[in-house]
Design an enzyme around this catalytic site. Structure first.
Site, mmCIF file in Angstrom:
data_model
loop_
_atom_site.group_PDB
_atom_site.id
_atom_site.type_symbol
_atom_site.label_atom_id
_atom_site.label_comp_id
_atom_site.label_asym_id
_atom_site.label_seq_id
_atom_site.Cartn_x
_atom_site.Cartn_y
_atom_site.Cartn_z
ATOM 1 C CG HIS A 224 -0.225 0.290 2.495
ATOM 2 N ND1 HIS A 224 0.438 -0.691 3.185
ATOM 3 C CD2 HIS A 224 -0.040 1.431 3.188
ATOM 4 C CE1 HIS A 224 0.984 -0.158 4.263
ATOM 5 N NE2 HIS A 224 0.717 1.132 4.292
HETATM 6 C C1 UD1 Z 1 -2.100 5.392 5.936
HETATM 7 C C2 UD1 Z 1 -0.817 5.872 6.624
HETATM 8 C C3 UD1 Z 1 0.253 4.792 6.504
HETATM 9 C C4 UD1 Z 1 -0.240 3.447 6.994
HETATM 10 C C5 UD1 Z 1 -1.516 3.106 6.224
HETATM 11 C C6 UD1 Z 1 -2.091 1.770 6.631
HETATM 12 C C7 UD1 Z 1 -0.241 8.265 6.600
HETATM 13 C C8 UD1 Z 1 0.623 9.255 5.970
HETATM 14 N N1 UD1 Z 1 -0.286 7.053 6.002
HETATM 15 O O1 UD1 Z 1 -1.829 5.271 4.555
HETATM 16 O O2 UD1 Z 1 1.367 5.162 7.291
HETATM 17 O O3 UD1 Z 1 0.736 2.472 6.769
HETATM 18 O O4 UD1 Z 1 -2.469 4.142 6.486
HETATM 19 O O5 UD1 Z 1 -3.206 1.482 5.883
HETATM 20 O O6 UD1 Z 1 -0.849 8.557 7.593
HETATM 21 N N2 UD1 Z 1 -9.229 4.997 1.822
HETATM 22 C C9 UD1 Z 1 -10.383 4.262 1.804
HETATM 23 N N3 UD1 Z 1 -10.889 3.861 3.006
HETATM 24 C C10 UD1 Z 1 -10.312 4.166 4.185
HETATM 25 C C11 UD1 Z 1 -9.123 4.910 4.194
HETATM 26 C C12 UD1 Z 1 -8.592 5.314 3.001
HETATM 27 O O7 UD1 Z 1 -10.940 3.978 0.761
HETATM 28 O O8 UD1 Z 1 -10.842 3.759 5.235
HETATM 29 C C13 UD1 Z 1 -8.643 5.430 0.554
HETATM 30 C C14 UD1 Z 1 -8.567 6.941 0.504
HETATM 31 O O9 UD1 Z 1 -9.580 7.445 -0.269
HETATM 32 C C15 UD1 Z 1 -7.221 7.237 -0.081
HETATM 33 C C16 UD1 Z 1 -6.445 5.945 0.042
HETATM 34 O O10 UD1 Z 1 -7.319 4.944 0.503
HETATM 35 O O11 UD1 Z 1 -7.315 7.528 -1.415
HETATM 36 C C17 UD1 Z 1 -5.261 6.110 0.964
HETATM 37 O O12 UD1 Z 1 -5.675 6.438 2.292
HETATM 38 P P1 UD1 Z 1 -4.802 7.365 3.253
HETATM 39 O O13 UD1 Z 1 -5.443 7.410 4.593
HETATM 40 O O14 UD1 Z 1 -4.492 8.635 2.579
HETATM 41 O O15 UD1 Z 1 -3.418 6.659 3.392
HETATM 42 P P2 UD1 Z 1 -3.001 5.155 3.480
HETATM 43 O O16 UD1 Z 1 -2.400 4.796 2.187
HETATM 44 O O17 UD1 Z 1 -4.112 4.300 3.996
#
Ligand code: UD1
Length: 386
Positions: A224
């Site tokens: 991820h």
């Molecule tokens: C975040 C953390 C990372 C951790 C990871 C575990 C930061 C900088 N990053 O990254 O350190 O390893 O979580 O998963 O804090 N999304 C969903 N559903 C959710 C959450 C997110 O669909 O419940 C989608 C969002 O729309 C976004 C993408 O997933 O586009 C990434 O989510 P984001 O929270 O920005 O970062 P992670 O990659 O999950």
């Protein structure tokens, strides 16, 4: 003592749960779970809360997704309001996600109309009119400032009053950065507490059977990190490599929402779907996922926590990253760094070699939450009744 425990995203929940349960047993402590809402999907949040026996969050900030600045800013604005209303004596932040640094910043600058009850070891570090801030899993460094998490770690550790570290390298990093030693306490790896707390339930499950697999006959994949999944060329190369590996051993790859979004956007899903040996379930909650870890032959990942869990369990781990903030998993564990060019070679090495045995790492023993409670009691012996 009103203690806010901040959690936000999937890897936080297994760090928060053991501490919440331990503090809940203490008459002097009132732990309050504050969920920022950084992760909001059922599989990434609620299901894991349930597995870990956590109650619904006492406070939910509901910030959701956004750019780094948006997400960090939204958490700061929302949490500042909560701090003013609730005036907790202490704020505990964990790990390295955006909410960790956001809540630390908000708590550092808040001004109560009274002195906080909690004390620090060193009076020159006195927190005065704000909550005491403790960072759990402090001191980890990848020395790679292109990782958003590294920025979050650096800022959080500079601002927090208490730095609870998981490994001796973390203590060294903090000291090298000139951080006052009296702030640092090596308490161990809290994630191992969650694993040991739920070991019976994890061992009882047979999730691999749902995928028609036998123990130790499959690999488990998680990816991820932006550096692996945001660039379509890199992601495509990784997909092709996983398909090749799945010719040798079945792979189960629970796909993170960030990764799924990119696979769909760049039309890469067909590459993965082409392989009958590559299974792509939705993200699993904690107990089923750990059951798959316990039973797999190897893990291919870019996660931080899984490097530690596999080291603890003696399961080979190939980490698709150029660096790690958890070097102890390489020097005293089962972890190896790799990239798309040498993944196949390292995969073959792992399959042909017996798993090497390592001394258990000190304080990766399921008792970290107990050590933290003892630390807080000692620190505040005057304020905490026997
Ligand atoms: C975040 C953390 C990372 C951790 C990871 C575990 C930061 C900088 N990053 O990254 O350190 O390893 O979580 O998963 O804090 N999304 C969903 N559903 C959710 C959450 C997110 O669909 O419940 C989608 C969002 O729309 C976004 C993408 O997933 O586009 C990434 O989510 P984001 O929270 O920005 O970062 P992670 O990659 O999950």
């Amino acid at each position: 003592m009103r203690i806010h425990i901040i959690c936000a995203a999937r890897p936080n929940f297994m760090k928060v749960a053991p501490l919440y349960h331990a503090l809940k047993n203490e008459t002097w402590a009132q732990p309050v779970i504050v969920h920022t809402g950084q992760h909001y999907d059922l599989n990434l949040s609620d299901a894991i809360f349930q597995d870990l026996g956590l109650p619904k969050p006492d406070i939910h900030l509901g910030v959701g997704s956004g750019t780094h600045a948006e997400q960090t800013g939204k958490v700061m604005i929302a949490y500042e309001k909560v701090l003013m209303e609730e005036q907790p004596d202490m704020v505990i932040v964990v790990g390295d996600v955006n909410s960790t640094v956001a809540c630390t910043l908000a708590a550092s600058k808040i001004k109560y109309p009274f002195n906080s009850k909690f004390k620090t070891k060193n009076s020159s570090l006195s927190n005065g009119h704000r909550p005491l801030i403790a960072h759990l899993e402090a001191g980890l460094r990848s020395f790679d400032r292109t990782m958003p998490e590294e920025i979050n770690r650096l800022v959080t550790d500079n601002l927090a009053d208490i730095l609870w570290t998981p490994s001796p390298d973390a203590d060294k990093n903090l000291i090298n950065e000139g951080i006052n030693q009296s702030k640092i306490c090596y308490v161990g790896n809290i994630m191992i507490d969650s694993l040991e707390m739920l070991r019976d339930k994890i061992e009882k499950q047979t999730v691999y059977k749902e995928y028609d697999l036998k123990p130790k006959s499959f690999g488990l994949v998680t990816l991820h990190r932006p550096s692996n999944v945001d660039n379509p060329d890199i992601l495509k190369n990784l997909c092709n490599m996983l398909v090749q590996i799945s010719d040798k051993i079945p792979l189960v790859f629970p796909v993170h929402p960030r990764t799924m979004k990119n696979l769909e956007q760049h039309n890469l899903l067909p590459i993965l779907n082409n392989s009958p040996n590559l299974l792509l379930p939705e993200p699993l909650s904690y107990i089923p996922f750990m059951n798959m870890v316990f039973n797999c032959r190897l893990v291919i990942t870019d996660s931080g926590g899984i490097q530690e869990e596999t080291t603890y369990l003696g399961i080979p781990c190939l980490t698709l990253r150029p660096n790690t903030e958890r070097p102890i998993t390489i020097t005293q564990g089962t972890n190896q760094l790799c990239d798309v060019n040498n993944l196949m070679e390292k995969f073959h090495d792992v399959l042909s070699a017996p798993v090497s045995w390592h001394e258990p790492i000190k304080y990766w023993d399921g008792k970290t939450a107990k050590r933290i409670v003892a630390f807080l009691k000692e620190l505040n012996a005057e304020a905490i009744p026997e």
